[in-house]
Design an enzyme around this catalytic site. Structure first.
Site, PDB file in Angstrom:
ATOM      1  N   GLU A 100       0.847  -1.172   0.000  1.00 33.76           N
ATOM      2  CA  GLU A 100       0.000   0.000   0.000  1.00 33.76           C
ATOM      3  C   GLU A 100       0.896   1.241   0.000  1.00 33.76           C
ATOM      4  O   GLU A 100       1.858   1.261   0.758  1.00 33.76           O
ATOM      5  CB  GLU A 100      -0.911   0.040   1.230  1.00 33.76           C
ATOM      6  CG  GLU A 100      -1.922   1.168   1.141  1.00 33.76           C
ATOM      7  CD  GLU A 100      -2.894   1.212   2.329  1.00 33.76           C
ATOM      8  OE1 GLU A 100      -2.695   0.465   3.300  1.00 33.76           O
ATOM      9  OE2 GLU A 100      -3.825   2.005   2.257  1.00 33.76           O
ATOM     10  N   GLU A 139      -5.353  -2.781  12.676  1.00 29.95           N
ATOM     11  CA  GLU A 139      -5.043  -3.637  11.519  1.00 29.95           C
ATOM     12  C   GLU A 139      -5.979  -4.833  11.468  1.00 29.95           C
ATOM     13  O   GLU A 139      -6.432  -5.234  10.398  1.00 29.95           O
ATOM     14  CB  GLU A 139      -3.581  -4.105  11.559  1.00 29.95           C
ATOM     15  CG  GLU A 139      -2.545  -2.986  11.673  1.00 29.95           C
ATOM     16  CD  GLU A 139      -2.733  -1.852  10.689  1.00 29.95           C
ATOM     17  OE1 GLU A 139      -3.217  -2.091   9.567  1.00 29.95           O
ATOM     18  OE2 GLU A 139      -2.421  -0.698  11.058  1.00 29.95           O
ATOM     19  N   ASN A 179      -2.228  -6.287   5.447  1.00 22.69           N
ATOM     20  CA  ASN A 179      -2.230  -7.345   4.436  1.00 22.69           C
ATOM     21  C   ASN A 179      -3.071  -8.540   4.884  1.00 22.69           C
ATOM     22  O   ASN A 179      -2.964  -8.991   6.012  1.00 22.69           O
ATOM     23  CB  ASN A 179      -0.798  -7.818   4.190  1.00 22.69           C
ATOM     24  CG  ASN A 179       0.173  -6.671   4.107  1.00 22.69           C
ATOM     25  OD1 ASN A 179       0.054  -5.817   3.250  1.00 22.69           O
ATOM     26  ND2 ASN A 179       1.121  -6.628   5.042  1.00 22.69           N
ATOM     27  N   GLU A 189     -10.001   3.956   6.166  1.00 26.95           N
ATOM     28  CA  GLU A 189      -9.185   4.465   7.272  1.00 26.95           C
ATOM     29  C   GLU A 189     -10.003   5.216   8.322  1.00 26.95           C
ATOM     30  O   GLU A 189      -9.835   4.995   9.515  1.00 26.95           O
ATOM     31  CB  GLU A 189      -8.027   5.323   6.753  1.00 26.95           C
ATOM     32  CG  GLU A 189      -7.006   4.555   5.906  1.00 26.95           C
ATOM     33  CD  GLU A 189      -6.390   3.347   6.617  1.00 26.95           C
ATOM     34  OE1 GLU A 189      -6.545   3.226   7.852  1.00 26.95           O
ATOM     35  OE2 GLU A 189      -5.758   2.509   5.942  1.00 26.95           O
TER      36      GLU A 189
HETATM   37  N1  TRP Z   1      -3.077   0.916   5.725  1.00 21.91           N
HETATM   38  C1  TRP Z   1      -2.101   1.175   6.761  1.00 21.91           C
HETATM   39  C2  TRP Z   1      -2.909   1.473   8.003  1.00 21.91           C
HETATM   40  O1  TRP Z   1      -3.528   2.471   8.136  1.00 21.91           O
HETATM   41  C3  TRP Z   1      -1.244   2.345   6.427  1.00 21.91           C
HETATM   42  C4  TRP Z   1       0.087   2.059   5.820  1.00 21.91           C
HETATM   43  C5  TRP Z   1       1.013   1.214   6.268  1.00 21.91           C
HETATM   44  C6  TRP Z   1       0.692   2.711   4.732  1.00 21.91           C
HETATM   45  N2  TRP Z   1       2.140   1.308   5.515  1.00 21.91           N
HETATM   46  C7  TRP Z   1       1.968   2.214   4.571  1.00 21.91           C
HETATM   47  C8  TRP Z   1       0.278   3.688   3.874  1.00 21.91           C
HETATM   48  C9  TRP Z   1       2.834   2.670   3.598  1.00 21.91           C
HETATM   49  C10 TRP Z   1       1.130   4.152   2.898  1.00 21.91           C
HETATM   50  C11 TRP Z   1       2.403   3.643   2.753  1.00 21.91           C
HETATM   51  O2  TRP Z   1      -3.022   0.667   8.850  1.00 21.91           O
HETATM   52 ZN    ZN Z   2      -5.514   1.777   8.569  1.00 20.29          ZN
END
Ligand code: TRP
Ligand code: ZN
Length: 906
Positions: free
Chosen positions: A130, A307, A274, A329
């Site tokens: 991500e 998560e 993930n 989010e």
């Molecule tokens: N989706 C992740 C969260 O909010 C956020 C995240 C983790 C993320 N690593 C990243 C976003 C790297 C951008 C780049 O829990």
């Molecule tokens: Zn998140």
């Protein structure tokens, strides 16, 4: 429509992807220098609902920093006649309607310092996909609306990588020749590629078998570096609690037989959801009483929950495009906030539970005001669903996350717990397995809202939706008058929200927001007055402000009231009401809404600090604080009916960021001096009571991170900090004692932070050196050591540069860079805003250095200058010239360029 060189992406330009990719077969030959990846896609030209086949037969795939080995389509090797390769894309020309495409490529994990894509951390390999990291692993349609079922084969060295993990279920594992082995994984749930993950390394693993609500067995695993398994117990407990909570509160179960968490030392953010294989920054996994503070324990529980909750809000239902990021989010932050609140209130009687929940609400509102409010008034201001971006990595913001959560919370307030739950159920009923938009979420809630108010079409979320398209923090001006003859209280609220950020350039006509305002009225003795509202008599009413200005009348009000406004912080707005200090003192002493009570104290303290700051700027000396304020402060300190954690929050002074926002122009140096003067004066005036609070709140016995004991430690350590500032009661000795005899890291760190501020104590400087010696093998503790020095009033740019030369410092590890550089630039006003401008030069040097290594991190540091144009002129000029220096630097990343150019275009 948009010019050629402009790399801006617009929400309105969304087009569905012309192909479906139902399955993805990935095969990896893992090697840190060069990893070989074979990716086989089942590709089908898209046919829309109307039976129309997509117009193009060209398959455009994203890819970055990859070397192409071969392409096959339906078994036939492709030559350069059949495809077009650019820096960022690979286009396969004229595909048949259905095709099997195999692309073989290589990437270079060891060279990957961006920590996006496949990279090396320590001896292990991790992925971060991500938002757009998958394209750094292989060519693919790297967008969240392309969802596929993944089959993954990992091959690697048996000794180097005894653990080779990917999403879903392990279906096969075997040894191969030449010291290699292989493992095969299958994720039964279709997912976008940003949720793909693989991990290879040599880990310790903590396991726990659990049963889901419906009685299925599930294996929970937490992997971390060898030698750290004793530090994963709390994370495992937190994970188990997360599972139970999502079942109890939302009826949502774990859908896999196996759920894994892996800790990584090098990680850009907090953690990543993930599917079935969460990867975490080690800082949000590892804890034991000796290395982690109470705040760390709390953060771990919150991030583990966050998560895990993404499994439903994010993974089962995902985002159509990255403009919808707040869909997952904002909602998931709301869920993790409620999780923490429920955990804090767990097992308490109703009144104590309410105050425990208020503690969490206070923490979240502080975070919102420190990060999101400034963002919403600065060059990066954007609605929770942005209209455009240049680099999506720059939009993982406090607005999308924290304000997004506030918007969800307001829907929860409007619908109530039951109605909100009905809306959530409907959301999953409609959209499980889909990639959807924020509108889809709101319309599920709207469905539940309408069902609650049958036959009343006036009640809907149409106005509410503007929270998704308009930026800025609305100001709600409140006027109240009381008529003793009619015994009526008349309340008028008026809202306004000036254009901010890009809104200024687009001439956007802003419309009123739908704002739920919880209010109560207090009589002269501080008693909550009964209010007649919608045929009921209650202590708190929800007023819904939907127009620019609206009025309400309350009947049978005995005497002139003091209003308690925006109870529980029911909306992310700024309330303007002309309170007298005496009214605020009344609220602080008596408001039965614990949040509003805290708020009154903060307002009183802000008035004092701002007054002192102005005096400092004008005369070079801070004036003295009012006796009335000291008295109010002292009574909270001594009020044993309030829990210690709440008192610690009520006695803490408002943050620099909230205070700066009330000044025009902003003067961070003046505020820093005023804050120090406040601490000294309060410490002197209340020395006796502070020492008593210190002694009353020691927590002997075994360490527990529970809210009770951690609240006591917070109050005790706050008392110590004030005593130390005032040099009272042998505070230095007391601090040294605490430092030497602490049985947990919370107490040891509190002492260290104090000692790091002592300029002429040899004992203190020895303690700082000794701390490093003792903890040098615990990276997370060394981060704290750097941070304590980075934020010390004694620390200048020169000192920070000295610390950067320390062998334990490296820019390559984001946690370390954050501990020293970010902490200095963001949380050390006296050092950073030094009048010679050295802090700003330092900032530019570090942004440029980081930009070469890790643009996402550099861009975050770049934001330390967001408020430059509102600073006092001397500072603002110096800041501007350093921004220009960064903006004009050859080869600057798109990430950093977006931030600095938006800052300068103001
Ligand atoms: N989706 C992740 C969260 O909010 C956020 C995240 C983790 C993320 N690593 C990243 C976003 C790297 C951008 C780049 O829990
Ligand atoms: Zn998140």
């Amino acid at each position: 429509m948009h010019n050629e060189t402009d790399t801006t992406i617009h929400r309105q330009d969304y087009q569905p992807y012309p192909f479906r990719i139902p399955t993805v077969r990935l095969s990896f030959e893992l090697n840190a220098d060069q990893t070989w990846v074979s990716c086989t896609l089942e590709v089908q030209r898209r046919v829309d609902e109307l039976g129309e086949t997509a117009a193009t037969a060209d398959l455009v795939l994203d890819g970055e920093e990859l070397s192409l080995i071969s392409i096959h389509v339906n078994g036939l090797v492709q030559t350069s006649k059949n495809y077009v390769l650019t820096d960022r894309t690979l286009t396969l020309l004229n595909l048949p309607d259905e095709a099997e495409v195999t692309i073989v490529s290589t990437c270079r994990p060891i060279k990957n310092t961006t920590l996006s894509g496949l990279y090396v951390s320590g001896e292990s390999m991790f992925t971060q996909c991500e938002a757009q990291g998958f394209r750094r692993i292989c060519w693919f349609a790297d967008r969240p609306d392309v969802m596929s079922e993944y089959w993954v084969t990992l091959r690697g060295d048996r000794k180097l990588y005894p653990n080779m993990l990917s999403n879903g279920n392990l279906i096969h594992q075997q040894d191969l020749s030449e010291g290699l082995h292989e493992s095969q994984w299958h994720d039964p749930f279709a997912k976008p590629c940003y949720l793909f993950a693989l991990v290879a390394g040599n880990f310790a693993c903590r396991e726990h078998m659990t049963k889901t609500a419906s009685g299925r067995d599930a294996l929970l695993q937490i992997y971390s570096d060898q030698g750290t398994i004793n530090q994963t117990a709390w994370a495992m407990e937190s994970l188990e609690r997360s599972l139970r909570w999502d079942e109890d509160r939302f009826g949502l179960e774990l859908d896999l037989d196996r759920f894994m968490i892996v800790a990584a030392r090098d990680f850009n953010m907090g953690a990543m959801e993930n599917k079935g294989l969460n990867i975490f920054n080690a800082a949000y996994v590892l804890a034991d009483p000796n290395t982690a503070t109470d705040a760390n324990y709390q953060a771990i529980e919150a991030v583990i929950g966050h998560e895990y909750f993404h499994n439903w809000t994010g993974n089962r239902v995902t985002c159509r495009d990255w403009f919808q990021l707040s869909l997952k989010e904002g909602l998931t932050v709301f869920r993790d906030q409620e999780f923490t609140a429920d955990m804090m209130a767990h097992g308490l009687p109703a009144n104590e539970a309410a105050s425990a929940r208020a503690n969490k609400r206070i923490d979240d509102v502080i975070a919102l005001r420190n990060a999101q409010f400034p963002e919403d008034s600065g060059p990066m201001a954007h609605p929770i669903r942005p209209e455009s971006y240049q680099e999506i990595g720059n939009f993982y913001t406090a607005t999308v996350y924290e304000k997004g959560a506030e918007v969800i919370r307001m829907m929860h307030t409007l619908l109530g717990e039951k109605g909100f739950r009905a809306g959530m159920d409907e959301y999953f009923r409609r959209h499980d397995g889909q990639a959807v938009t924020c509108d889809d979420f709101v319309s599920a809630m709207q469905w539940a809202y309408e069902r609650q108010h049958p036959g009343n079409p006036e009640i809907n979320l149409e106005v509410f939706k503007r929270w998704y398209s308009q930026a800025g923090t609305p100001r709600v001006h409140v006027m109240m008058d009381y008529n003793a003859n009619t015994r009526q209280c008349h309340l008028t609220m008026t809202q306004r929200c000036a254009p901010v950020g890009v809104e200024k350039q687009t001439n956007l006509q802003k419309l009123p927001f739908h704002i739920p305002v919880l209010i109560g009225l207090l009589d002269a003795n501080g008693k909550n007055m009964p209010l007649k509202h919608n045929g009921q008599t209650v202590g708190t009413v929800m007023l819904e402000l939907l127009q620019e200005s609206q009025s309400w009348t309350f009947d049978d009000i005995e005497s002139a009231p003091t209003p308690s406004l925006l109870r529980d912080f029911s909306a992310p707005v700024i309330i303007e009401y002309d309170y007298t200090d005496a009214q605020l003192a009344l609220l602080l002493a008596h408001d039965r809404n614990a949040f509003a009570r805290w708020e009154a104290g903060q307002e009183l303290a802000s008035r004092q600090i701002i007054r002192l700051a102005k005096a400092w700027r004008e005369t070079g000396r801070c004036s003295s604080i009012d006796a009335v304020f000291i008295q109010a402060w002292k009574s909270i300190l001594q009020d044993a009916s309030l829990d210690a954690g709440y008192r610690a929050r009520a006695l803490a002074l408002p943050s620099d960021k909230t205070l700066e926002a009330r000044m025009s122009p902003m003067d961070p140096l003046a505020i820093a001096h005023a804050r120090q003067a406040m601490r000294i004066q309060l410490g002197q005036a209340c020395a006796h009571e502070l020492l008593a609070a210190y002694k009353d709140n020691v927590t002997p016995g075994a360490y527990s991170p529970a809210p009770g004991p951690s609240g006591k430690r917070a109050l005790k350590n706050l008392a110590l900090a004030y005593l130390l500032a005032a040099q009272k009661q042998d505070a230095l000795l007391l601090t040294l004692m605490q430092f030497n005899h602490a049985t947990n890291m919370t107490d040891r760190m509190a002492a260290l932070a104090g000692l790091a501020q002592q300029s002429d104590s040899e004992d203190a400087s020895e303690a700082v050196v000794g701390f490093f010696e003792q903890w040098q093998h615990e990276p997370l503790v060394i981060d704290k050591w750097f941070a304590a020095q980075a934020t010390s009033v004694l620390t200048t740019v020169e000192r920070v540069r000295g610390l950067m030369a320390h062998p334990a410092f490296t820019l390559r590890n984001p946690n370390r860079a954050r501990a020293l550089i970010f902490q200095f630039c963001i949380n050390n006003p006296t050092g950073f805003h030094a009048e010679d401008g050295s802090g700003y030069i330092f900032w530019a040097d570090q942004v440029l250095a980081l930009d070469e290594i890790n643009p996402e991190i550099a861009a975050r540091l770049a934001r330390a200058m967001d408020q430059w144009s509102r600073m006092i002129p001397t500072a603002s000029k110096l800041m501007q010239s350093q921004l220009q220096r960064v903006a004009s630097h050859q080869g600057i990343s798109r990430n950093t360029l977006e931030i600095v150019s938006k800052a300068l275009s103001l």
